[in-house]
Design a protein around this motif. Structure first.
Motif, PDB file in Angstrom:
ATOM      1  N   ALA A  24     -10.119  -5.779  -1.466  1.00  0.00           N
ATOM      2  CA  ALA A  24      -9.785  -5.212  -0.486  1.00  0.00           C
ATOM      3  C   ALA A  24      -8.483  -5.553   0.267  1.00  0.00           C
ATOM      4  O   ALA A  24      -8.349  -5.729   1.755  1.00  0.00           O
ATOM      5  N   CYS A  25      -7.427  -5.827  -0.618  1.00  0.00           N
ATOM      6  CA  CYS A  25      -6.158  -6.204  -0.319  1.00  0.00           C
ATOM      7  C   CYS A  25      -5.197  -5.874  -1.367  1.00  0.00           C
ATOM      8  O   CYS A  25      -5.633  -6.109  -2.382  1.00  0.00           O
ATOM      9  N   PRO A  26      -4.249  -5.384  -0.868  1.00  0.00           N
ATOM     10  CA  PRO A  26      -3.135  -4.952  -2.041  1.00  0.00           C
ATOM     11  C   PRO A  26      -2.831  -6.014  -2.772  1.00  0.00           C
ATOM     12  O   PRO A  26      -2.285  -5.872  -3.879  1.00  0.00           O
ATOM     13  N   ASP A  84      -9.875  -1.125  -5.639  1.00  0.00           N
ATOM     14  CA  ASP A  84      -9.999  -1.129  -3.998  1.00  0.00           C
ATOM     15  C   ASP A  84     -11.590  -0.733  -3.733  1.00  0.00           C
ATOM     16  O   ASP A  84     -11.903   0.289  -4.089  1.00  0.00           O
ATOM     17  N   THR A 118      -4.542  -1.586   6.057  1.00  0.00           N
ATOM     18  CA  THR A 118      -5.212  -1.622   4.688  1.00  0.00           C
ATOM     19  C   THR A 118      -5.065  -2.828   4.015  1.00  0.00           C
ATOM     20  O   THR A 118      -5.933  -3.213   2.984  1.00  0.00           O
ATOM     21  N   SER A 119      -4.143  -3.862   4.453  1.00  0.00           N
ATOM     22  CA  SER A 119      -4.105  -5.262   4.377  1.00  0.00           C
ATOM     23  C   SER A 119      -4.665  -6.204   5.115  1.00  0.00           C
ATOM     24  O   SER A 119      -4.385  -5.988   6.501  1.00  0.00           O
ATOM     25  N   THR A 155     -12.173  -2.206   5.891  1.00  0.00           N
ATOM     26  CA  THR A 155     -13.508  -2.343   5.290  1.00  0.00           C
ATOM     27  C   THR A 155     -14.340  -2.440   6.494  1.00  0.00           C
ATOM     28  O   THR A 155     -15.582  -2.023   6.751  1.00  0.00           O
ATOM     29  N   MET A 192      -5.289  -6.990  -5.271  1.00  0.00           N
ATOM     30  CA  MET A 192      -5.275  -5.867  -6.374  1.00  0.00           C
ATOM     31  C   MET A 192      -4.250  -6.021  -7.320  1.00  0.00           C
ATOM     32  O   MET A 192      -4.356  -6.159  -8.555  1.00  0.00           O
ATOM     33  N   SER A 228       0.853  -1.174  -0.052  1.00  0.00           N
ATOM     34  CA  SER A 228      -0.009   0.175   0.160  1.00  0.00           C
ATOM     35  C   SER A 228       0.896   1.417   0.022  1.00  0.00           C
ATOM     36  O   SER A 228       0.391   2.137  -0.432  1.00  0.00           O
ATOM     37  N   ALA A 267      -5.211   3.387  -4.010  1.00  0.00           N
ATOM     38  CA  ALA A 267      -6.222   2.869  -2.794  1.00  0.00           C
ATOM     39  C   ALA A 267      -5.740   3.616  -1.540  1.00  0.00           C
ATOM     40  O   ALA A 267      -6.879   3.935  -0.804  1.00  0.00           O
ATOM     41  N   ALA A 283      -1.295   0.343  -5.744  1.00  0.00           N
ATOM     42  CA  ALA A 283      -1.982   0.114  -4.251  1.00  0.00           C
ATOM     43  C   ALA A 283      -1.941   1.516  -3.793  1.00  0.00           C
ATOM     44  O   ALA A 283      -2.780   1.995  -2.790  1.00  0.00           O
TER      45      ALA A 283
END
Lengths: 449, 376
Positions: free
Chosen positions: B342-344, B367, B218-219, B240, B347, B149, B158, B155
């Motif tokens: 919802a995950c780099p 994202d 973020t991850s 999320t 992505m 991220s 996002a 990423a």
């Protein structure tokens, strides 16, 4: 009834029926209490029985009729035991008779009410495991004992909403005036010397194993649903069809939830290996060209004639593949069962039109409440605990209360019947001793007074 | 190879239980890479149990495992099969026998705090133009950005979007800046236990000193290790979850519209491993204009993107049969225009796959934070 001491049998599946018949045949009175509208239990839902392939209804129905007519058996269906006091030889039991909204002595079982019911064909048919629909007034199946209709209080428009059109169609249709919405529950009190608990089992909800897609795909079904699908008295008249189509590729999966501490079922459910073999045979019988695959972990064919039956089913072109599948998903309009064939050492995808899950046998959902009611102990697996695993296998932890059938642990029909007969024999000892004691007790009571 | 893998696993702090295995094969049957590579975790469990594993040195497929933990989740006997792979990997790590790209990633983490080997002082380059409060000044919520991220260009977009969303919601949040270091989730799963221990020893006090009430990552990978392996004295949430909570509390108002058909790919470390299935869907459904559709394989049956367990830095033994290729096709087949992630790692894997499969003109990988930011 005579003045002899009586027995109470709770649950009228095959175990309860057999225990009641044996005690009654020995000349003692029996109260046989069943919470469903009919006796018969799980066995009434089955198509054929392994390994002899007897029609389940055909060998059960005579026994059902027998308990319905036996002079020594007082059958109390649609009833539940709500209180038990006293001790071996002198239990005092309260039974709640739920209102059927149908007068038992007037109903002839003609079924005109059900045909006219506004909910006809709209109520989920629990006897058929939800595969069919019935009316709000019903008998669970045509061979029901007693053959008396019952109004389902959760589905009847009048009972749920207070109104059912301008006129009661069921009442109008009934030629004997048997339907009575004023009926209330009644409580009956009886004295018994011995109690046999034969309350049966539940099946694990396969949604606990979301990887198999039960509830997502309509063509993933349970073993008991397959029984109804295959049964001549079932919603398809015994034809194996789903959405009007005959499946060509069938996959059966063993051990869905069993042998799995994660789902709270660390034990083997004991019946699944054999009933799945029977299912495979039934498919072969009805669909000669179907491709049939059974995924198993360990094949357990331990009973009399079982290994031979397993051999026979394999000969009938059924592929037994070793490995517990891990997932079911959709590809186009078919299902794919993905799992490792551990003998090949390779992950395989098997396409299927119908997937049947052999779900775990689990204790009845209300086992703890029943245990409390009767003062029984449960073993770690959640079933009722026998007094000694070897020498007292049908006695509960409470003197005078005996266990029969799957309420004590998973077992097949021969074992359930054997245990029922053993429980009846044990109960008869109490009944006989109580009968001998009766004059003495009478004296004791007089002295106290 | 004769050695006690069970004992070795125990020394590494793994819960591997070889003796309870019944060889049912449910692990291998559900393993996402078992059909495309030689990896067979059931067989490895058996070999480890009876002490007969032909030198793992020759088993390149050990590095194919994505550590999605589908096998662990579904094992009826709690064997934790994936951990036999981690234990075997650790033996290879001890011998220095790791694929060169994985060696580089581990070295990058050791030297620069990130597997990409970028300079530590560039970790905050993504913040350019955004004002992000240093967490050291004290904050209610600590935002933890995954190395991807922070450094990966795709990423980063996002991450920026997430910061804009959190600001729009009036959140008091801070970031560790260049002191932020790789969480080590994949390091542990690659079997580099020494490096992982070092990351925890240095990272844990740094994170806890902030005194934040919660951490938002973020991850899902960072969330997973912070939750289960760091045992931090604060709540650890995936972003999320936090966005779903902000929406529910009415603190985040979405006034814009995103008129798109959107589907969602469950990350293994968020869904299967941590049971977070609903919140990402709630957020997507709350975006005005979004028409949400589902793929067939979702939630507990979701297909792994193949980016976890160190696979971001190792191509795998079969690059032809990439699961991400299959996954983007499944997403496109739903008619979705956007595949929400919802995950780099997801992505990177899925975004790349849309290009390889020629789907990028009709399916965009985005994202969830980016979609929310579009609706601000």
């Amino acid at each position: 009834m005579t003045h002899k001491p009586a027995a109470l049998v709770i649950g009228a599946g095959i175990a309860g029926i057999q225990a009641a018949l044996d005690i009654a045949d020995a000349g003692f009175p029996v109260y046989l209490v069943e919470r469903e509208p009919s006796v018969g239990g799980r066995m009434a839902q089955l198509d054929k029985t392994f390994p002899t392939l007897d029609c389940s209804s055909c060998i059960l129905t005579p026994k059902m009729v027998n308990v319905g007519q036996h002079p020594n058996i007082e059958l109390m269906t649609y009833s539940e035991v709500v209180a038990v006091e006293g001790e071996a030889g002198a239990f005092h039991v309260t039974i709640r008779k739920k209102p059927r909204y149908v007068e038992e002595d007037l109903c002839r079982g003609c079924g005109l009410c059900a045909q006219e019911c506004r909910m006809h064909g709209r109520v989920v048919d629990t006897f058929n495991q939800g595969l069919g629909k019935r009316a709000a007034i019903y008998v669970p199946f045509p061979q029901a004992v007693p053959l008396i209709y019952t109004v389902d209080p959760t589905a009847c428009l009048y009972l749920t909403r207070g109104v059912c059109g301008k006129t009661f169609k069921c009442k109008d249709a009934c030629p004997t005036g048997a339907i009575n919405f004023e009926q209330k529950e009644r409580f009956v009190e009886v004295d018994v010397a011995a109690i046999i608990v034969a309350t049966g089992f539940d099946l694990m909800d396969p949604r606990t194993k979301p990887e198999f897609g039960y509830g997502v795909y309509p063509n993933v079904i349970t073993g008991l649903e397959f029984e109804r699908l295959s049964s001549a008295s079932g919603p398809t008249g015994g034809k194996i069809v789903l959405n009007g189509k005959e499946p060509q590729d069938m996959v059966f999966i063993h051990c869905v939830g069993s042998r799995d501490p994660h789902t709270g079922v660390p034990y083997c459910s004991r019946i699944c290996c054999m009933y799945t073999a029977k299912h495979a045979h039934l498919v072969r019988d009805k669909l000669p060209n179907a491709r049939i695959t059974v995924f198993y972990i360990d094949m357990r064919a331990f009973g009399k004639g079982y290994e031979e039956f397993y051999d026979r089913v394999k000969e009938e072109r059924v592929f037994y593949r070793r490995g517990e599948p891990s997932e079911v998903y959709r590809r186009g309009d078919r299902l794919v069962v993905r799992g490792e064939d551990s003998l090949l050492g390779r992950t395989v995808e098997v396409e299927a039109d119908l997937v049947v899950l052999a779900t775990a046998v689990v204790p009845r959902a209300d086992t703890l409440a029943v245990a409390e009611l009767l003062g029984l102990a449960c073993s770690p697996d959640g079933f009722f605990q026998e007094a000694h695993p070897k020498y007292r296998p049908v006695e509960s932890t409470r003197p005078g209360v005996f266990l029969a059938g799957c309420c004590q642990g998973p077992k097949d029909i021969p074992d359930a019947v054997a245990q029922a007969k053993a429980a009846a024999a044990s109960a008869l000892v109490v009944l006989k001793n109580t009968a001998q004691d009766l004059p003495q007790r009478h004296e004791d009571t007089k002295k106290k007074l | 190879m004769l050695m006690d893998i069970q004992q070795h696993a125990r020394e590494l702090g793994l819960g591997l239980d070889l003796f309870s295995c019944i060889q049912c094969g449910k692990c291998t049957g559900g393993c996402p890479v078992s059909m495309t590579t030689a990896l067979n975790v059931r067989s490895l469990v058996y070999g480890a149990l009876i002490g007969d594993i032909a030198g793992p040195v020759h088993r390149e497929e050990l590095w194919d495992c994505t550590c999605c933990f589908t096998c662990v989740e579904r094992c009826p006997k709690d064997v934790r099969p994936a951990e036999v792979i981690i234990a075997l990997r650790s033996l290879l790590v001890e011998e220095g026998k790791v694929p060169s790209t994985i060696g580089n990633a581990l070295m990058g983490i050791f030297r620069q705090g990130n597997p990409l080997g970028y300079a530590r002082e560039d970790r905050t380059a993504w913040m350019d133009g955004l004002e992000v409060k240093p967490a050291q000044e004290g904050c209610e919520t600590l935002l933890f950005t995954c190395c991807s991220s922070a450094y990966d260009i795709r990423a980063q977009a996002a991450t920026k979007a997430l910061v804009r969303v959190l600001k729009a919601a009036g959140m008091d949040f801070g970031h560790l800046g260049t002191e932020e270091t790789c969480c080590g989730n994949e390091v542990r799963r690659l079997g580099e236990m020494g490096l992982f221990e070092m990351l925890v020893e240095e990272g844990k006090p740094l994170l806890e000193e902030v005194g934040a009430a919660r951490m938002v990552t973020t991850s899902p990978h960072c969330m997973n290790t912070f939750r289960h392996e760091y045992k931090l004295g604060m709540d650890v949430l995936h972003y999320t979850q936090w966005l779903a909570r902000l929406l529910e509390q009415g603190r985040l108002n979405l006034t814009g519209r995103v008129e798109k058909v959107v589907t969602y790919h469950d990350p293994c470390f968020l869904g299967k491993q941590n049971g977070i299935f609903d919140e990402p869907r709630e957020v997507l459904k709350a975006i005005p204009g979004v028409k949400f559709v589902e793929m067939d394989r979702i939630r507990e049956r979701s297909l792994c993107c193949e980016g976890g367990g160190g696979r971001m830095w190792f191509e795998g033994t079969n690059t032809e049969g990439r699961l991400a290729f299959q996954r983007v096709q499944e997403a496109a087949d739903t008619g979705a225009e956007i595949l929400a992630v919802a995950c780099p790692f997801c992505m990177a894997m899925l975004d790349d796959a849309t290009k390889v499969k020629g789907l990028s003109d009709r399916l965009k990988v985005m994202d969830i934070a980016e979609l929310v930011a579009m609706a601000l």
